[in-house]
Design a protein around this motif. Structure first.
Motif: not given
Length: 615
Positions: A26-40, A95-102
């Motif tokens: 209800l604030f910015l229309g976003r759900d969940g997300y991460t900052l960068n994940i580093v995979f070697p 990574f993103a989930e919910g509305k961020c994934e959309q």
């Protein structure tokens, strides 16, 4: 902690960590997300098997995404992982989930609603459908209605116009009509958009609300032979259509692109179903930005000033004029609309010197009346002004203005107009409903008015059905020619840049006058009859007659000038949309930040909160 990418276990870089931000939608229309994940990649067969031989060129050329799950203790997250940077030794992803994934995996970026197959007019010939059948409500099986309307540019050309026979108490199509043009129900078009893109849908809550009666008033003249409903819609993508609709209905459309489905719920119901959260493990708390100045920017939708997008139709300035209601000093208040009408209606005085009086005499103002006043009726919470539509000769050399009462600021934001509050524009806009009065012999009552192009002509409300003597049909090219003239880079041809909406429940306000949709149930006829009824409204500030879906009254009210930050210990991330009880006070959460390492979820969580006003 375990991370699964496309079903395969992956490993993050040794010693690294990443933050996961869980936001209140209800604030910015976003759900969940991460900052960068580093995979070697170097010496890591698990990750090499997942990412293969990615290169910078691959990432620059196209968005590369994978299905992803993050599992840490009692916390389980499912969404999409998108590559943002790649080198020979490692891959950085978000990574993103919910509305961020959309948003991150939007398959509708180039899919415009005005290009979809949404069906066509159910019947175009007036010979094959009666007026009453053409006005069936959605509860009577109607998918669209053929209500009379006025094309402002060619206002004397009939569009679904009717005549009324008092003897038989029945309507018939005006003989000058040839074909019908239709206004579809908004919920029907929303469902057809979903079907056109191959998505299942669940709009149960919408069907159970009064908002099922909303119709799309955007209409093209039947003479244009553009019978597809989609041709009257704006140049919006599918995603834009539903995002803009969320703001009108104050609801949430959740798209699951993996299974191609969409569900709709009203935001107030979503919030009401979430159990409150009590935090009693505070590690550190500190108050920040606690002030009443402009330093705090609050994005909470219920703390913003909602306003309909400005448009050019003749009623728009009357629909929303917060500035006028705030600043105008001559105001006369009445307890009821009935009292207001009785004391201000026309009074004819006969005798050797006949006279006509409008308005109520104002004591102490030299026999002045309330004609120049702003009139307010408390029982319907509505302001009115006198508006002249004609003049009337009531004696050999005496004339009077003929006034109607016009509601004003019915669709105002309901909040103070200053720079400290952000405005959110709604692009589903109340349709223009005006009186068609020309003279006593030419009055069809209120009717829907539409303008299909951007012209600068200014039609007054009085005598508000302007006549075009030329009666020449407008030149309109067939669809292929329109596409060619528009050019290759343009996605679609649009005759409207907003969606005009109104309610149609099948209720005819004045028998004998044209049936008309309504945008608000507080209605006074040209004859000064009180026609108000208990129905839905497009008001943003609420209705005195019933609770509405189309406003934020049932969402938590916050003190947007105070923002708190708290840190606490927890082994899982609570729902940020819950109401939080912290030290005996209730708060609405904006976002929660959690840190993940190789070992899993850090128990130290940080959140940003606003106190509720009723605490």
């Amino acid at each position: 902690m375990n991370i699964f990418i496309n079903g395969r276990k992956a490993s993050i870089k040794s010693g690294s960590s990443f933050d996961y931000i869980s936001e209140n939608r209800l604030f910015l229309g976003r759900d969940g997300y991460t900052l960068n994940i580093v995979f070697p990649l170097k010496d890591c067969q698990e990750n090499t098997a997942i990412f293969g031989h990615l290169s910078r060129a691959d990432v620059a050329k196209a968005r590369i995404s994978y299905q992803c799950e993050i599992i840490a203790g009692r916390t389980s997250l499912a969404g999409v992982l998108t590559v943002v940077k790649v080198s020979e030794t490692e891959v950085e992803c978000q990574f993103a989930e919910g509305k961020c994934e959309q948003t991150m995996t939007d398959p509708f970026e180039d899919v415009y609603v005005c290009n979809l197959d949404l069906g066509a007019y159910p019947e175009t010939s007036i010979r094959n459908v009666s007026p009453l059948d053409a006005w069936r409500s959605i509860d009577e099986g109607g998918i669209a209605v053929a209500l009379p309307w006025v094309n402002e540019k060619y206002a004397d050309a009939p569009n679904n116009w009717v005549t009324y026979d008092a003897g038989t108490d029945s309507y018939a199509w005006n003989k000058d009509n040839r074909r019908l043009s239709w206004q579809p129900y908004l919920i029907v078009i929303a469902e057809r958009i979903c079907r056109a893109v191959g998505y299942e849908y669940d709009f149960t809550e919408w069907w159970e609300s009064d908002d099922r009666f909303l119709i799309i008033c955007n209409t093209l003249p039947a003479s244009w032979e553009m019978f597809d409903f989609a041709k009257a819609l704006p140049e919006w993508t599918v995603t834009e259509f539903f995002e803009k609709l969320e703001l009108l209905l104050m609801c949430e459309f959740d798209f699951d692109h993996r299974v191609k489905s969409v569900s709709m719920r009203f935001s107030r119901n979503v919030v009401g179903d979430i159990a409150p959260v009590k935090i009693d493990t505070l590690v550190d708390s500190y108050d920040v930005e606690i002030s009443a100045d402009d330093d705090i920017k609050c994005d909470y939708i219920a703390a913003k000033r909602l306003a309909y997008k400005e448009c050019s139709h003749p009623m728009s300035k009357y629909y929303a004029c917060d500035w006028f209601v705030k600043k105008y000093e001559l105001v006369m208040r009445y307890d009821t609309l009935a009292e207001l009408l009785e004391k201000n209606r026309r009074r004819d005085v006969s005798g050797s010197q006949p006279a006509v009086y409008w308005g109520e005499p104002v004591e102490g103002r030299n026999n002045a009346s309330t004609v120049p006043y702003l009139l307010y009726a408390a029982d319907v919470d509505t302001y009115f002004v006198f508006y002249s539509v004609d003049t009337d000769r009531y004696a050999s050399n005496r004339y009077t203005q003929v006034y109607i009462l016009v509601p004003v600021n019915v669709f105002g934001s309901g909040s103070v107009d200053d720079d400290s509050t952000d405005t959110e524009a709604i692009e589903f806009v109340p349709a223009c409903i005006m009186d068609t009065y020309i003279d006593e012999h030419d009055d069809m009552g209120n009717m829907l008015f539409l303008s299909l192009d951007d012209n600068d002509e200014d039609y007054s409300m009085g005598g508000s059905r302007p006549i075009d003597d030329a009666r020449e049909p407008q030149v309109v090219q067939p669809t292929p020619a329109l596409y060619i003239e528009r050019g290759e880079k343009e996605a679609a041809v649009a005759f409207y840049d907003v969606v005009y909406v109104a309610y149609w429940t099948g209720h005819i306000l004045e028998k004998g006058k044209s049936p008309c949709p309504f945008v608000d149930p507080i209605i006074v006829s040209r004859e000064w009859k009180d026609l108000h009824f208990n129905g839905p409204s497009l008001r943003l500030a609420g209705s005195p007659l019933r609770q509405l879906n189309i406003h934020t009254v049932n969402l938590p009210a916050i003190d947007a000038t105070q923002k708190f930050k708290f840190s606490w210990i927890d082994d899982s991330i609570p729902n940020p949309r819950a109401i939080f009880n912290i030290r005996g006070r209730r708060y609405l959460c904006e976002k929660i930040t959690a840190t993940f390492t190789e070992d899993g979820l850090s128990q130290l969580l940080k959140g940003e909160f606003y106190p509720l006003l009723d605490d």
